[in-house]
Every structure is written in C-alpha cells, then in structure tokens.
Write a protein that holds these residues in place. Sequence first.
Motif, short mmCIF file in Angstrom:
data_model
loop_
_atom_site.label_atom_id
_atom_site.label_comp_id
_atom_site.label_asym_id
_atom_site.label_seq_id
_atom_site.Cartn_x
_atom_site.Cartn_y
_atom_site.Cartn_z
N ASP A 104 -4.85 4.12 6.05
CA ASP A 104 -4.00 3.77 7.18
C ASP A 104 -3.94 2.25 7.35
N GLY A 107 -1.52 0.62 5.29
CA GLY A 107 -0.13 0.96 5.55
C GLY A 107 0.41 2.06 4.66
N LEU A 109 -0.05 5.52 5.13
CA LEU A 109 0.10 6.85 5.73
C LEU A 109 1.24 6.88 6.74
N ALA A 110 1.98 7.97 6.73
CA ALA A 110 3.07 8.18 7.69
C ALA A 110 2.53 8.94 8.89
N TYR A 112 2.06 11.37 12.08
CA TYR A 112 2.65 12.64 12.51
C TYR A 112 1.73 13.30 13.53
N SER A 131 -2.18 9.01 12.35
CA SER A 131 -1.99 8.78 10.92
C SER A 131 -2.59 9.87 10.05
N TYR A 132 -3.45 10.71 10.62
CA TYR A 132 -3.99 11.84 9.89
C TYR A 132 -4.40 12.93 10.88
N ASP A 274 1.83 10.78 2.73
CA ASP A 274 2.14 9.53 2.04
C ASP A 274 3.37 8.88 2.65
N LYS A 275 3.21 7.65 3.11
CA LYS A 275 4.34 6.93 3.70
C LYS A 275 5.43 6.62 2.67
N GLN A 282 8.40 14.18 3.14
CA GLN A 282 7.69 13.94 4.39
C GLN A 282 7.97 15.05 5.41
N LYS A 286 5.09 17.64 6.92
CA LYS A 286 4.86 17.94 8.33
C LYS A 286 4.80 19.45 8.56
#
Length: 356
Positions: A104, A107, A109-110, A112, A131-132, A274-275, A282, A286
């Motif tokens: 994270d 930068g 991680l995306a 959710y 981030s997780y 993964d961002k 993505q 989710k």
Amino acid sequence: MNVITRWTALGGAAAVLVGLTGCAGTASASTSVAAKAAVEPLVLYAAEGFDSVAAKAFTAKTGIPVKLVDDSTGPLLTKIQAEKNNPQWSLLWVDGDTAFAALDQQGMLAPYAAKGDFNDVGKAIIPSDNSYTPTGTTVMSALIYNAAKVTTVPATYDDLLGSAYAGKVGMNDPAQSGPTYPFVAGLMNQLGGQTGGVAAGEAYLTKLKANGLQVFPTNGDTLHAIETGQIDFGLIQSSAAIGEALKVKPTADFEPKIAYLPKSTLLPSVIGIDKGASPVQQAEAKKFIDYVVSPEGQAVMLTGDPTGDSLFWPVVTGTKSLPGLPAFPTAYQSIDPAFWGPLQSQVVTWFESNIK
C-alpha cells in the motif's frame, strides 16, 4: 493472452465482421466485442490452503474465470515486485497484513470497502484507507512439541535459550513462509517496541541460533522435522499446529501437543486488489472479495483445508469456526503493519544472512 492482445484480436474480428455484413454487421460486432470484454480471467496470487476451492466456487457462482497462481508467500511477493512495471496479478491473498501495508505504501493496491459484516477483530484489522481486507485470523506462533519425548515445556521465549532446548527448536524461514515474518516482527515488537525492537530481536535470534535453532522452509517442513525427531519443538502457525494435533493419532514415539508463549501475534489472512489491473479485473476482484467475506464464501473457506488453513478464527459475524479449534486467544498482540511492513525486506535479509 494479455489485455492489449485481447483487444487487438477482438478489434480484428470486428473489422472482419464489418467487411462481411456492412452497417448491420457493425452493430452486431460491437455488441459481441462489448460482451466479450466484460469478462476477463481474474488472476489470483494466493498462498492459502482453501484458495483453490474458493476460486472454483466463485467461478461456479459468477461465471468469472479465475487463474490461480498458488505458491508460498515469499515467492509470490518476490514475483509481484519483479512484475512491478508490468503487473500480471489481479488479487493477492496471503497471511499477514504487514506485506499488504508495504504494498500500500508503494501505491500498488486499489482501495475497496468490502461488503462483509465484520466482527470487532475484523474491523480492527481493516486499514483506514481500505487498501486490503481480512478474511480470517490465526496467531503466530504456536509452540508445537512432541509430548512423547518432552518432559519440560518452556513458558517464555527466554526459556528456549536454556541448555534443555539446545538443538531441539525449529522455526520457519521468513523468506519463504508468509506467517513467519509477522512472527519475527511481533517478537521484535514485544522485546523492544518500535524504537529498539529490531536490535533486540536480532540479539535474541542470534542467541537462539547459538543454542542450536534449526530453520525450515514452511510449516509443513517444520512439522516433518518434529515427526522425524530432528527437533522436539516448533514455532509455527496456530492453524498448522492445531491441524497436526487433530489429525495425528498419538503413539509411544510421537504425541503432538501445543503451548503458547506470551505473547502470540495476531495473524490475519488478507486479500487486496492490484491497482494496476484493468478496470474489468478490478471490478471482478471486488466481487471475489465480497464473496469470500460472505456467509457462503466463508463456508467454502472452512471446507478447503480442514486440518490446515481452514482452522482460522472468523472475522465475519455469523461464521462459526471448525470443531476442534480452541477459543480465540485473549492474550495476543497486534503489531502495527504500517510500521513493520516496510521493514520486511531489511529484517528478512538480515535473518537470511545471520540466522538461516
């Protein structure tokens, strides 16, 4: 096939359809392209005993294909760093939030906010930036020992430095085993906090090595060393230790039992996105996260590895742990993943050079 290749192929197919069918064909081809683009294989990097059954159940429910890359945590994290400029993964699912905190901060991680109904332990693990996501928890470490050979059980980590335990203690390699770096970080945190913990932990582990500590790759290897008499005590993940005690019928030569030295470190299983993954992946990721923290997904996780990783304490309300799992421990510590996560490379490198 990567995303660029996929779109190139689809675009070529659309062009052929246009040439063959004219304007009506163009509309049909566009619809076909859109339909195919709406689903991409979800690439899951995972080191959980239940990851395969969870992936298959998710695909059966949603129709979204999952490409599972199953390996130990250390190699998976190395793979992710090597692919940093060209990520090949959609989701990472391993034990230990320290690794995710480090990703994270890079930068990678995306964020959710999962739709699970988390209990208090789960809520405490979720980071403020989402981030997780935690999916369950164990502790690290449990001290498993062969009661058929052992007469004295240590009560503290300092006890392991005594002559009674010389050459008889083993642990996992933090470069390979996902649960082991959080254990080492937790030991450091316990011995000296965030200011002096690294130095204090290095000093302790150096003494433990001088007393004959043996290092094995992962939980299974350390358990094998106990089963074959190479060691009498193993510092491993609680789920692996409990699973061994549940499945092994005691004999005159081998009777696995478990003790906990103060304090065990809370070890969550964690999943993150993964961002750099495509928008489609993505969105699928989710859905996968929401699935594994749903009652249905949790039930699947509990069936996937009943004498191993499925022996977790739930972080989702309404989920009951497997029979045979003791009550959730009250004497444990939580370490700050944002502090200890970025130190993982430094600490593991030192361990590999000085302890392994």
